[in-house]
Scaffold this active site. Structure first.
Site, mmCIF file in Angstrom:
data_model
loop_
_atom_site.group_PDB
_atom_site.id
_atom_site.type_symbol
_atom_site.label_atom_id
_atom_site.label_comp_id
_atom_site.label_asym_id
_atom_site.label_seq_id
_atom_site.Cartn_x
_atom_site.Cartn_y
_atom_site.Cartn_z
ATOM 1 N N LYS A 195 0.559 1.167 -29.161
ATOM 2 C CA LYS A 195 0.724 2.603 -28.934
ATOM 3 C C LYS A 195 1.271 3.229 -30.211
ATOM 4 C CE LYS A 195 3.233 5.765 -27.839
ATOM 5 N NZ LYS A 195 3.456 7.028 -28.579
ATOM 6 N N GLU A 269 13.236 -3.097 -33.359
ATOM 7 C CA GLU A 269 13.624 -2.756 -34.727
ATOM 8 C C GLU A 269 13.993 -1.281 -34.700
ATOM 9 O OE1 GLU A 269 13.868 -1.223 -37.861
ATOM 10 O OE2 GLU A 269 11.804 -1.653 -38.466
ATOM 11 N N CYS A 303 13.849 3.591 -41.812
ATOM 12 C CA CYS A 303 14.948 3.074 -40.992
ATOM 13 C C CYS A 303 16.013 2.386 -41.852
ATOM 14 C CB CYS A 303 14.424 2.134 -39.924
ATOM 15 S SG CYS A 303 13.292 0.910 -40.566
ATOM 16 N N GLU A 400 21.967 8.601 -37.968
ATOM 17 C CA GLU A 400 20.744 8.506 -38.759
ATOM 18 C C GLU A 400 20.119 9.901 -38.836
ATOM 19 O OE1 GLU A 400 17.471 6.268 -36.929
ATOM 20 O OE2 GLU A 400 17.198 5.240 -38.832
HETATM 21 P P1 NDP Z 1 11.087 7.426 -30.944
HETATM 22 O O1 NDP Z 1 11.948 6.242 -30.898
HETATM 23 O O2 NDP Z 1 11.105 8.372 -29.811
HETATM 24 O O3 NDP Z 1 9.557 7.001 -31.170
HETATM 25 C C1 NDP Z 1 9.077 5.723 -31.487
HETATM 26 C C2 NDP Z 1 7.860 5.380 -30.635
HETATM 27 O O4 NDP Z 1 8.242 5.185 -29.271
HETATM 28 C C3 NDP Z 1 6.805 6.481 -30.597
HETATM 29 O O5 NDP Z 1 5.533 5.887 -30.513
HETATM 30 C C4 NDP Z 1 7.164 7.190 -29.306
HETATM 31 O O6 NDP Z 1 6.115 7.957 -28.795
HETATM 32 C C5 NDP Z 1 7.497 6.033 -28.416
HETATM 33 N N1 NDP Z 1 8.333 6.345 -27.256
HETATM 34 C C6 NDP Z 1 9.107 7.442 -27.024
HETATM 35 N N2 NDP Z 1 9.745 7.323 -25.844
HETATM 36 C C7 NDP Z 1 9.376 6.138 -25.305
HETATM 37 C C8 NDP Z 1 9.701 5.432 -24.109
HETATM 38 N N3 NDP Z 1 10.566 5.933 -23.227
HETATM 39 N N4 NDP Z 1 9.140 4.233 -23.881
HETATM 40 C C9 NDP Z 1 8.297 3.685 -24.777
HETATM 41 N N5 NDP Z 1 7.939 4.306 -25.924
HETATM 42 C C10 NDP Z 1 8.477 5.509 -26.204
HETATM 43 O O7 NDP Z 1 11.385 8.212 -32.259
HETATM 44 P P2 NDP Z 1 11.094 9.764 -32.534
HETATM 45 O O8 NDP Z 1 9.782 9.865 -33.134
HETATM 46 O O9 NDP Z 1 11.333 10.616 -31.338
HETATM 47 O O10 NDP Z 1 12.215 10.094 -33.573
HETATM 48 C C11 NDP Z 1 13.550 10.416 -33.137
HETATM 49 C C12 NDP Z 1 14.563 9.838 -34.072
HETATM 50 O O11 NDP Z 1 14.465 8.450 -34.062
HETATM 51 C C13 NDP Z 1 14.361 10.222 -35.523
HETATM 52 O O12 NDP Z 1 14.978 11.408 -35.813
HETATM 53 C C14 NDP Z 1 14.974 9.073 -36.222
HETATM 54 O O13 NDP Z 1 16.341 9.289 -36.375
HETATM 55 C C15 NDP Z 1 14.741 7.918 -35.313
HETATM 56 N N6 NDP Z 1 13.608 7.062 -35.698
HETATM 57 C C16 NDP Z 1 13.900 5.876 -36.223
HETATM 58 C C17 NDP Z 1 12.893 5.036 -36.615
HETATM 59 C C18 NDP Z 1 13.192 3.734 -37.208
HETATM 60 O O14 NDP Z 1 12.286 3.025 -37.648
HETATM 61 N N7 NDP Z 1 14.439 3.351 -37.249
HETATM 62 C C19 NDP Z 1 11.483 5.401 -36.502
HETATM 63 C C20 NDP Z 1 11.275 6.670 -35.864
HETATM 64 C C21 NDP Z 1 12.327 7.454 -35.500
HETATM 65 P P3 NDP Z 1 6.026 9.486 -29.329
HETATM 66 O O15 NDP Z 1 5.589 9.427 -30.714
HETATM 67 O O16 NDP Z 1 5.023 10.123 -28.477
HETATM 68 O O17 NDP Z 1 7.384 10.083 -29.122
#
Ligand code: NDP
Length: 492
Positions: A195, A269, A303, A400
């Site tokens: 996904k 992660e 990250c 973060e």
């Molecule tokens: P998320 O953790 O929400 O997104 C990561 C993935 O998970 C996306 O594909 C998302 O879909 C999906 N997802 C969201 N909710 C669920 C759920 N309940 N069950 C399973 N999968 C889910 O990150 P965001 O994009 O919302 O970013 C928010 C914050 O997270 C950022 O501001 C940042 O601080 C942090 N972040 C950290 C990352 C890292 O690698 N450490 C990477 C990305 C974000 P969808 O895209 O549709 O939301």
């Protein structure tokens, strides 16, 4: 071609480069993309379609079919069938051939992929071309090499795959995260339901096309675009044996709760708030480059970004002075331009989050300095920003931000540096800058982080394991260690 003129709103003299945009046509974007299930692309079903937007211009790039519960079921069933009938029983040396094929096609289509990634994500083409795409191909090559050598990986004489892997990835490195997830899972003999993030589905769908081109058996890889609910449905599906997630700590917690009490294996992660520690004996110009690479690479959407700079007090003023001068030379603008250093923020929601946390930083008393540059009128943009006078209690030192924002703290002794560096709920990465090898090792032993970089930062290699402690998650990706989450423990 270069010309000397005054800086982009920054004053003083600097170099202005003639525009050198990569052609958008190279991306060969289509108007619409289907989801990829059982070796075929399917148009929108009951869940309809979503639009993927270029964050640099807010223009719609393409319509993308969204998976609903029926498609999640179909993808998991296809993956199960492929696992039982084709991919699971296939000898590793045969699986390897498919992985090598995917790796080679990634290289052949690298320019196209770099353009699509830059359009969909907003990152500079220099980064998608030189980092994301080549590293993604390198991961496929690396794990192709393991497929027929699993018995020598250190996980027993006959390690077995787990079955169907449900994998959810974020938007910051879309193609690279797909490689980190798919390549080890497939090498180990699992099949996958992936996904991609809602805002960046396009390169995962080009990768699906590449799987077709490589004649990967139907059902071995399935790609389901959509929002968080699709990710949640994949994670919760009873037909999934293994869940792998990269993203925020908050969603990671929800996923851990969903998986608890099931027989599913899980790797997470998650976020980070890495310390980049600069001692007074560090080569200062190199350290400045490392700080820039640590936090401004990929607009800070990393990250393991070095978002907390810990500087030894005696060199604080000199280092900050040089850092500001260096930052004033960064070029922010059209991500397709090969001269661009800082691209667009990936989404309006992410921009809001960065703005909110920087407002909090100012309200809490830290001093803000942003590169004086003009931001484009359309799209989502944030200038490289440095906060000084930050204390450990400030939210900008703890949370973060996931944007081009650096928080600067100081220390006097190595012991204080370790204490401050470890004063975070996260534990993903850290950096140390010093000329002294003994101090480097002393620090590396004490920093509680999955990766510690010495006189460098944000270096990645498929042979090297990556992952965190505490709120940064658990499990390792990359290297021999990256196979372990995809192999059955009971066979060891
Ligand atoms: P998320 O953790 O929400 O997104 C990561 C993935 O998970 C996306 O594909 C998302 O879909 C999906 N997802 C969201 N909710 C669920 C759920 N309940 N069950 C399973 N999968 C889910 O990150 P965001 O994009 O919302 O970013 C928010 C914050 O997270 C950022 O501001 C940042 O601080 C942090 N972040 C950290 C990352 C890292 O690698 N450490 C990477 C990305 C974000 P969808 O895209 O549709 O939301």
């Amino acid at each position: 071609m270069m010309a000397s003129t005054s800086g982009p709103g920054g004053g003083g003299s600097s170099w202005v480069y003639a525009p050198a945009p990569e052609s958008r046509q190279t991306g060969r974007l289509r108007e619409s993309y289907g989801m990829f299930i059982d070796g075929e692309f399917r148009g929108p079903g009951a869940a309809g379609a979503m639009k993927s937007v270029n964050p640099a211009t807010e223009e719609v790039l393409a319509e993308v079919a969204v998976a609903g519960p029926a498609e999640v079921d179909a993808a998991v069933a296809a993956a199960r069938r492929a696992y039982q009938e084709v991919w699971g029983p296939m000898p590793g040396r045969e699986r390897a051939k498919y992985l090598y094929r995917v790796a080679r096609i990634l290289q052949e289509r690298s320019r196209e992929l770099a353009v699509v990634e830059t359009l969909d994500n907003g990152k500079p083409i220099r980064e998608s071309r030189d980092v994301d795409v080549p590293l993604a191909a390198a991961h496929w090559f690396y794990y192709a090499g393991w497929a027929d050598k699993l018995a020598y990986a250190g996980y027993g004489r006959d390690p077995r795959p787990l079955g169907v892997a449900g994998q959810v990835i974020p938007w910051n490195f879309p193609l690279l995260m797909a490689a980190w997830k798919l390549a080890p899972a497939l090498a180990a003999g699992n099949t996958c339901v992936l996904k991609p993030a809602e805002t960046t589905p396009l390169t995962a769908l080009v990768l699906a096309e590449i799987c077709q081109q490589a004649e990967l058996p139907p059902g071995v890889v399935n790609v389901l675009p959509g929002a968080g609910d699709v990710g949640a449905a994949v994670v919760a599906h009873p037909g999934v044996d293994k869940v792998a997630f990269t993203g925020s700590t908050e969603v990671g917690r929800q996923i851990a709760a969903m998986v608890a009490g099931t027989r599913k294996r899980l790797t997470l992660e998650l976020g980070g708030k890495a310390a980049n520690v600069v001692f007074d004996d560090a080569p200062i110009d190199q350290a400045v480059e490392g700080i820039v690479n640590g936090i401004f690479f990929n607009q800070g959407h990393v990250c393991c970004a070095g978002s907390r700079l810990l500087v030894q007090e005696s060199v604080h003023d000199e280092l900050l002075d040089r850092l500001r001068r260096r930052l004033a030379t960064l070029r922010l603008g059209d991500p397709l331009d090969k001269n661009t250093d800082i691209g667009a923020i990936n989404s309006a929601a992410q921009l809001d989050r960065i703005r909110e946390l920087t407002r909090v930083g100012e309200a809490e008393g830290a001093t803000r300095w942003s590169v004086p540059c003009e931001l484009p009128d359309r799209g989502f943009w944030f200038p490289p920003t440095v906060f000084t006078g930050v204390s450990q209690a400030h939210r900008i030192a703890r949370e973060e931000i996931f944007g081009p924002v650096l928080s600067v703290l100081t220390f006097r002794t190595p012991v204080e540096a370790v204490e401050k560096a470890n004063n975070t709920p996260y534990g993903l990465s850290a950096g140390v800058w010093t000329e002294k090898g003994s101090r480097m090792l002393w620090m590396a032993q004490r920093l509680r982080a999955g990766v510690v970089w010495a006189n460098t930062f944000n270096r990645f290699d498929p042979t090297s394991p990556f992952g965190g402690y505490r709120e940064s998650g658990f499990g390792r990706e990359g290297g021999r260690h990256g196979l372990e989450p995809y192999l059955a423990a009971e066979q060891r």
